[in-house]
Design a protein around this motif. Structure first.
Motif, PDB file in Angstrom:
ATOM      1  N   GLU A   1      17.914 143.894   0.664  1.00  0.00           N
ATOM      2  CA  GLU A   1      18.130 142.213   1.246  1.00  0.00           C
ATOM      3  C   GLU A   1      17.451 141.344   0.583  1.00  0.00           C
ATOM      4  OE1 GLU A   1      17.212 139.677   4.881  1.00  0.00           O
ATOM      5  OE2 GLU A   1      18.633 140.977   4.969  1.00  0.00           O
TER       6      GLU A   1
ATOM      7  N   SER B   1      25.820 141.473   8.019  1.00  0.00           N
ATOM      8  CA  SER B   1      24.407 141.399   7.576  1.00  0.00           C
ATOM      9  C   SER B   1      24.073 140.767   7.055  1.00  0.00           C
ATOM     10  CB  SER B   1      23.974 142.860   7.097  1.00  0.00           C
ATOM     11  OG  SER B   1      24.379 142.714   6.439  1.00  0.00           O
ATOM     12  N   LEU B   2      24.401 140.053   5.871  1.00  0.00           N
ATOM     13  CA  LEU B   2      23.861 138.900   4.770  1.00  0.00           C
ATOM     14  C   LEU B   2      24.434 138.253   5.080  1.00  0.00           C
ATOM     15  CD1 LEU B   2      24.273 141.455   1.558  1.00  0.00           C
ATOM     16  CD2 LEU B   2      22.766 140.655   2.915  1.00  0.00           C
TER      17      LEU B   2
ATOM     18  N   ALA C   1      22.169 135.785   7.616  1.00  0.00           N
ATOM     19  CA  ALA C   1      21.237 136.017   7.458  1.00  0.00           C
ATOM     20  C   ALA C   1      21.214 135.017   6.365  1.00  0.00           C
ATOM     21  CB  ALA C   1      20.337 137.600   6.492  1.00  0.00           C
ATOM     22  N   HIS C   2      21.470 135.043   5.946  1.00  0.00           N
ATOM     23  CA  HIS C   2      21.932 133.661   4.996  1.00  0.00           C
ATOM     24  C   HIS C   2      22.137 132.170   5.931  1.00  0.00           C
ATOM     25  CE1 HIS C   2      23.873 130.842   1.772  1.00  0.00           C
ATOM     26  NE2 HIS C   2      24.954 131.074   2.238  1.00  0.00           N
TER      27      HIS C   2
ATOM     28  N   ARG D   1      20.538 132.079   8.500  1.00  0.00           N
ATOM     29  CA  ARG D   1      18.972 131.522   9.294  1.00  0.00           C
ATOM     30  C   ARG D   1      18.019 131.667   8.403  1.00  0.00           C
ATOM     31  NH1 ARG D   1      18.456 136.589  10.120  1.00  0.00           N
ATOM     32  NH2 ARG D   1      16.953 137.193   7.888  1.00  0.00           N
ATOM     33  N   ARG D   2      18.159 131.357   6.725  1.00  0.00           N
ATOM     34  CA  ARG D   2      18.021 130.950   5.770  1.00  0.00           C
ATOM     35  C   ARG D   2      17.881 129.487   5.674  1.00  0.00           C
ATOM     36  NH1 ARG D   2      14.912 133.771   2.492  1.00  0.00           N
ATOM     37  NH2 ARG D   2      16.219 132.023   0.763  1.00  0.00           N
TER      38      ARG D   2
END
Length: 218
Positions: A56, A123-124, A127-128, A130-131
């Motif tokens: 990641e 999954s990415l 996370a994207h 969240r970022r």
């Protein structure tokens, strides 16, 4: 002045980054292992973890660079601009200047294909998002400071950043399923969608179709 050892370390990191991203976009993120990335550069797994904490970390290395670039662009906007105009100018100007920064690490075309891969990998993508939320919070505090208000008690900084961030997410989503990988395409699409914020929020939609063919401005 950089030493030979420092240059060698940078070349190894950059090779791991480029090869890792190429594997992600051609084979798929979930089907690519750390060992395969390391092997593609002829280094050990231990060497990989000297430069990256995880797969990641490889996927988001350049996006982190672009996020930091955008945040700094917001900080530098003239104080007389309205918050929304400052955000708009920051993102539009960033697309013009970020290419050189990206090219120090990977080809821009590979970076843009990586964005499409992130959008397509659950999954990415999580996370994207969240970022993005963390970046929006940082920007809201910058806007609050420049406007002389408290982001914890005045909802306006977070509201304007939330609306702006939503436009960017819609832009990225529509761009990611298109056929044009170019920076010009996403820049023009961003401008087009930002032009529609006011009409979308306050206008009458009946008989006023929205789309990519509306006049664009930078």
């Amino acid at each position: 002045m950089e030493t030979l050892r420092e240059r060698k370390k940078q070349r190894t990191r950059d090779a791991l980054l480029r090869n890792g991203l190429e594997l992600f976009v051609t084979r798929g993120y979930d089907r690519t292992t750390v060992d395969e990335i390391a092997e593609s550069v002829d280094v050990s797994q231990r060497t990989f973890f000297r430069y990256f904490a995880s797969k990641e970390d490889v996927a988001f290395f350049v996006p982190r660079l672009t996020e930091a670039h955008y945040v700094e662009a917001v900080r530098r906007r003239p104080a007389e601009e309205t918050p929304l105009e400052a955000l708009r100018r920051s993102v539009m100007d960033s697309w013009e200047s970020i290419e050189e920064a990206i090219e120090r690490y990977v080809p821009v075309e590979l970076f843009l294909r990586t964005y499409k891969m992130i959008e397509a990998t659950p999954s990415l993508f999580a996370a994207h998002l969240r970022r993005q939320s963390e970046t929006e919070d940082e920007i809201a505090r910058i806007i609050a400071e420049r406007e002389g208000v408290d982001a914890d008690t005045d909802p306006r900084p977070r509201l304007v950043v939330a609306v702006f961030g939503a436009v960017i997410r819609v832009t990225e989503r529509h761009w990611s399923v298109g056929d044009d990988f170019g920076v010009a395409a996403i820049r023009e699409l961003t401008a087009s969608y930002l032009d529609q914020v006011g009409p979308a929020l306050a206008g009458n939609w009946r008989g006023s179709p929205a789309g990519r063919d509306r006049p664009r401005e930078s």
